[in-house]
Design an enzyme around this catalytic site. Structure first.
Site, short mmCIF file in Angstrom:
data_model
loop_
_atom_site.label_atom_id
_atom_site.label_comp_id
_atom_site.label_asym_id
_atom_site.label_seq_id
_atom_site.Cartn_x
_atom_site.Cartn_y
_atom_site.Cartn_z
N GLN A 39 21.58 29.63 26.79
CA GLN A 39 22.17 28.29 26.79
C GLN A 39 22.45 27.77 28.20
OE1 GLN A 39 22.78 26.29 24.17
NE2 GLN A 39 22.35 27.72 22.50
N SER A 57 15.20 31.65 26.41
CA SER A 57 14.38 31.18 25.30
C SER A 57 13.82 29.80 25.61
CB SER A 57 15.23 31.11 24.03
OG SER A 57 14.46 30.62 22.96
N CYS A 100 22.76 30.59 12.94
CA CYS A 100 22.70 31.87 12.24
C CYS A 100 23.86 32.04 11.30
CB CYS A 100 22.70 33.00 13.26
SG CYS A 100 21.54 32.70 14.57
C1 LIG Z 1 19.37 30.48 20.35
C2 LIG Z 1 20.02 31.64 21.00
C3 LIG Z 1 19.48 32.93 20.88
C4 LIG Z 1 18.26 33.21 20.06
O1 LIG Z 1 17.12 32.70 20.69
P1 LIG Z 1 15.71 32.64 19.92
O2 LIG Z 1 14.74 32.31 20.99
O3 LIG Z 1 15.85 31.57 18.91
O4 LIG Z 1 15.47 33.97 19.33
C5 LIG Z 1 20.13 33.96 21.52
N1 LIG Z 1 21.23 33.75 22.23
C6 LIG Z 1 21.79 32.54 22.38
C7 LIG Z 1 23.02 32.37 23.20
C8 LIG Z 1 21.21 31.44 21.76
O5 LIG Z 1 21.76 30.24 21.89
#
Ligand SMILES: *Cc1c(COP(=O)(O)O)cnc(C)c1O
Length: 387
Positions: free
Chosen positions: A182, A202, A330
């Protein structure tokens, strides 16, 4: 077709920026080679594109390209970092330190390791969502091999003091992993200055395509080895096998590049919008409170507690006009109150009555008054019915 709701759930995912998509397109059709098939120009061209992206991503965090491992997303990056370290360095120790407000993609691998004989300390947080650095120091044992603390929380946006944590980890010769999913594009990160050894990110949280991410793993002092979690052809220096998602990787690199370039202006713009939104809501809704830290937070995050209003029933009433959420995607699937809000106050009630806004590139000032007005009307309607 009816008007689409205003999207303000950018912590869950972001759209692909058109500039990113333009860069990706040739890699689906013309440049379709396998980046590992370098006996011919098809593969070589794909490999060059992958290496350019690796450089862009490394540049975004002050790393070297050979320290970037491509994955399918931050969930996989977190799993590779935590399980990879645990398995590789088991002889050195069996203790890991993390925090109660981490993403499930950190908490669940830790739980899995607990079932295999590892010990995990889950640091609590104060009412702002911050860990106590003295408590972190006190929880370090001779057996501690890893500290994993997220850079920015996905629900309440609170920022961790990365440099301070990195310093503590380095002084004790413990690896420091941070889930920075994030934070990329909102917080300046330098893995050397901050003594970060492993960092997850990500693509789809930074206006890139879904299904691609990366793990940074330090290569010198210390040189990190990870027990691979996906076995196969030995791609990514043997740490993550599988044919590379070339078009996705190209998009991810461009997305990080763009996010870092836009950061100085976007941070200011988004913070202003966020403040306008909260000021507007405070004027209209009695007793509304911000969750998390007032300053040490992501500029585009607002998480609010509205006394007397079940977030879920409010969301049902507004979902045709605005897309916001109660917290992490989630926990939404499970219909459980947010573990993050609960950790701030040890209070279930507050968790059921909290809402998350994640502002983004396509949000503008007009959206703010529209949303304030709509929310005020619905909230006050719900409260009136209760009297
Ligand atoms: C969205 C998110 C993830 C998961 O990422 P993906 O690429 O969707 O597997 C992990 N950690 C944080 C803090 C996130 O916001």
């Amino acid at each position: 077709m009816s008007k689409k709701p205003i999207y303000m759930d950018h912590h869950a995912t972001t759209p692909v920026d058109p500039r990113v998509m333009d860069v990706m397109l040739p890699y689906f059709t013309e440049v379709f080679g396998n980046a590992a098939s370098t006996d011919h120009s098809y593969g070589n061209e794909a490999l060059r594109a992958v290496e350019k992206s690796r450089q862009q991503i490394a540049d975004g965090i002050g790393a070297k390209p050979e320290e970037i491992i491509f994955t399918s997303g931050a969930t996989e990056s977190n799993n590779l970092a935590i399980k990879g370290i645990a398995e590789q360095y088991r002889e050195k120790g069996n203790h890991i330190i993390t925090c109660v407000t981490e993403h499930p993609a950190v908490l669940d691998p830790c739980k899995k390791l607990e079932s295999q004989g590892f010990e995990v300390t889950y640091l609590p947080v104060d009412h702002y969502g911050m860990i106590d650095l003295d408590e972190l120091k006190n929880s370090i044992r001779y057996e501690t091999i890893l500290i994993s603390i997220m850079a920015a929380n996905n629900e309440i946006g609170v920022l961790a003091p990365l440099a301070e944590i990195g310093k503590i980890a380095r002084e004790h010769n413990i690896f420091f992993h941070t889930d920075a999913t994030q934070a990329i594009g909102y917080v300046s990160i330098d893995v050397d200055e901050m003594n970060i050894d492993l960092l997850s990110m990500s693509s789809h949280k930074v206006y890139g395509p879904k299904g691609v991410g990366a793990l940074y793993a330090r290569k010198v002092s210390p040189r990190i080895k990870l027990a691979e979690q996906v076995n196969g052809g030995g791609h990514e220096r043997g740490m993550r096998s599988g044919t590379l998602n070339v078009s996705g990787i190209v998009g991810f690199g461009e997305a990080v590049n763009l996010a870092i370039k836009l950061m100085p202006k976007e941070v200011v713009r988004l913070r202003e919008l966020r403040e306008l939104l909260f000021d507007g809501l405070k004027k209209e809704i009695e007793g509304i409170e911000m969750n998390g830290h007032p300053e040490k937070r992501l500029p585009h995050n607002l998480n609010v507690y509205i006394p007397g209003v079940e977030a879920r029933s409010l969301l049902v009433q507004i979902k045709d006009e605005v897309a916001i959420s109660t917290g992490s995607a989630c926990s939404t699937a499970k219909v459980e109150p947010s573990h993050v809000i609960k950790a701030l106050t040890l209070n279930d009630d507050r968790a059921y009555k909290s809402l998350r806004f994640g502002l983004g590139r396509n949000n503008h000032i007009e959206n703010i008054s529209e949303i304030t007005f709509l929310l005020a009307r619905k909230v006050n309607g719900i409260l009136k019915l209760k009297i």
